[in-house]
Design a protein around this motif. Structure first.
Motif, mmCIF file in Angstrom:
data_model
loop_
_atom_site.group_PDB
_atom_site.id
_atom_site.type_symbol
_atom_site.label_atom_id
_atom_site.label_comp_id
_atom_site.label_asym_id
_atom_site.label_seq_id
_atom_site.Cartn_x
_atom_site.Cartn_y
_atom_site.Cartn_z
ATOM 1 N N THR A 17 0.006 8.905 2.577
ATOM 2 C CA THR A 17 -0.039 7.930 3.665
ATOM 3 C C THR A 17 0.731 8.381 4.902
ATOM 4 O O THR A 17 0.584 7.765 5.956
ATOM 5 N N LEU A 34 -6.827 1.196 -1.911
ATOM 6 C CA LEU A 34 -5.363 1.135 -1.843
ATOM 7 C C LEU A 34 -4.873 0.255 -0.695
ATOM 8 O O LEU A 34 -3.666 0.124 -0.480
ATOM 9 N N CYS A 50 -4.979 0.797 2.470
ATOM 10 C CA CYS A 50 -4.238 1.589 3.457
ATOM 11 C C CYS A 50 -4.534 1.102 4.876
ATOM 12 O O CYS A 50 -5.547 0.443 5.126
ATOM 13 N N SER A 74 0.732 3.910 -3.078
ATOM 14 C CA SER A 74 0.241 5.251 -2.740
ATOM 15 C C SER A 74 1.300 6.318 -2.938
ATOM 16 O O SER A 74 0.968 7.491 -3.159
ATOM 17 N N SER A 111 0.822 -1.212 0.000
ATOM 18 C CA SER A 111 0.000 0.000 0.000
ATOM 19 C C SER A 111 0.852 1.256 0.000
ATOM 20 O O SER A 111 0.554 2.229 -0.713
ATOM 21 N N THR A 160 -1.114 5.055 -8.036
ATOM 22 C CA THR A 160 -2.285 5.436 -7.242
ATOM 23 C C THR A 160 -3.487 5.677 -8.150
ATOM 24 O O THR A 160 -4.583 5.152 -7.932
#
Length: 384
Positions: A344, A318, A320, A152, A148, A158
């Motif tokens: 992030t 994504l 996250c 990102s 991730s 992304t």
């Protein structure tokens, strides 16, 4: 846990990217605000050459002063994180460790680490590299995992992932080093098809470093060269008319139930800049007085809900973990909502937008830090 009652937090900052001084400023805010009654803090700086060193627990050493950021410097010691055990050792050399003749003269045990708070922005910190090291060391850490983080950090990847999830990310083109060196004419034709203005950016950088607003085809080669000074991968984005809206996402503790958009996202913030300008490095960190930061943003309730729902959708697409700040463009006339990027490890000083948005939600700065650390400690280690 360590022998102390309080969990041991390794705060890592600085780093090898062009955002080194931004990372130091973030660390200054956190060192000042973290709840010392709950957490045993050990600061660790990474120099711009990638050397790990123990630094003083003094936030004044790392703040922006007179528009200038601070840097991590190394002496004759280095710190290493041991694989598998999550312990720290400090090595002392008889001379500059860069000298091929340098020898280790002593080794100090700095103890185990319970959780790492990596405050590194950009490559070699926010892009999955150091997250992989923490995974190998079997130590908990705040924020997204390896995959991730890597996706990102790369603006092209992304947008590719979000677009495949049906989320509007605008129009863009990727320019690799090989493409630019071998087929520049074809690249320029692709870029001109986006129309003007466009924004030329390093693909894996932040803090608006290396970004150029381009109004004509003749300006593209210079802008690409500037972006390549920071990253051989360059992304060129079509200009978008809209208000700059940001949304903070906080994952919460691992559990079986998916959090609602109201639980996982904060009230929105808005950035306003002087007419004809964009939110570049100078406005972010040097001439910040010229920038308006409005929190909460003044948006129709329907638009706010839509943006907050999209922020959570992007966070999940994504994969996250922990936290992210999702940046949007919102057009009042058309109602269009377009995601610009996902950060992030967003700026985290007390005056940064991410903490401000959560403060509006009733989560103060020290509480926000503790929530992130608690989430990291509760998360299972290894593949998940």
């Amino acid at each position: 846990m360590t022998d102390t009652i309080r969990p041991r937090v390794l705060i890592v900052f600085g780093g090898r990217s062009s955002e080194h001084v931004i990372s130091c400023a973030t660390a200054a805010g956190i060192l000042r605000a973290i709840d010392r009654t709950r957490w045993d803090v050990l600061p660790l700086g990474i120099t711009e050459d990638g050397e790990w060193v123990r630094v003083d627990d003094d936030p004044t050493l790392f703040e922006f002063r007179d528009g200038h950021g601070q840097h991590i410097h190394a002496g004759s010691t280095r710190v290493a994180l041991t694989p598998g055990a999550g312990s720290l050792v400090e090595l002392t050399y008889d001379r500059d460790p860069a000298d091929s003749q340098a020898r280790v003269v002593s080794v100090g045990d700095l103890g185990r680490v319970d959780v790492v708070l990596p405050l590194l922005h950009g490559p070699y910190g926010e892009d999955g590299t150091i997250q992989g090291l923490f995974e190998m060391a079997n130590v908990a850490y705040v924020g997204c995992g390896v995959t991730s983080s890597a996706i990102s950090m790369d603006k092209h990847l992304t947008k590719t992932v979000l677009a495949s999830a049906g989320i509007n990310v605008g129009r863009w083109e990727l320019v690799t080093r090989r493409q630019w060196e071998t087929e520049a004419d074809r690249v320029l034709l692709r870029l001109e098809s986006l129309g003007f203005p466009v924004f030329v950016k390093p693909c894996r950088a932040g803090s608006s470093i290396g970004i150029t607003k381009v109004d004509s085809a003749e300006e593209l080669p210079t802008a690409i060269k500037e972006a390549q000074n920071h990253d051989p991968r360059v992304i060129v984005e079509a200009g978008i008319v809209g208000r700059e809206i940001e949304c903070g996402v906080l994952a919460g503790r691992p559990g079986n139930e998916r959090p609602t958009w109201r639980e996982a996202t904060a009230p929105l913030g808005e950035i306003t800049v002087p007419e004809g300008e964009f939110y570049d490095y100078e406005l972010k960190y040097v001439d910040a007085e010229a920038v308006g930061l409005l929190c909460p943003a003044n948006l129709p309730a329907e638009a706010e809900e839509r943006i907050r729902r999209l922020a959570l959708e992007a966070f999940e697409a994504l994969e996250c973990e922990g936290l992210a700040r999702v940046d949007f463009f919102y057009n009042d006339e058309s109602g269009d909502v377009i995601i610009n990027e996902v950060n992030t490890m967003p700026g985290f000083t007390p005056i940064s937008m991410y903490p401000q948005m959560w403060a509006v939600a009733g989560v103060d700065y020290p509480t926000l830090l503790s929530e992130l650390l608690d989430e990291a400690l509760a998360r299972p280690k290894g593949l998940r």
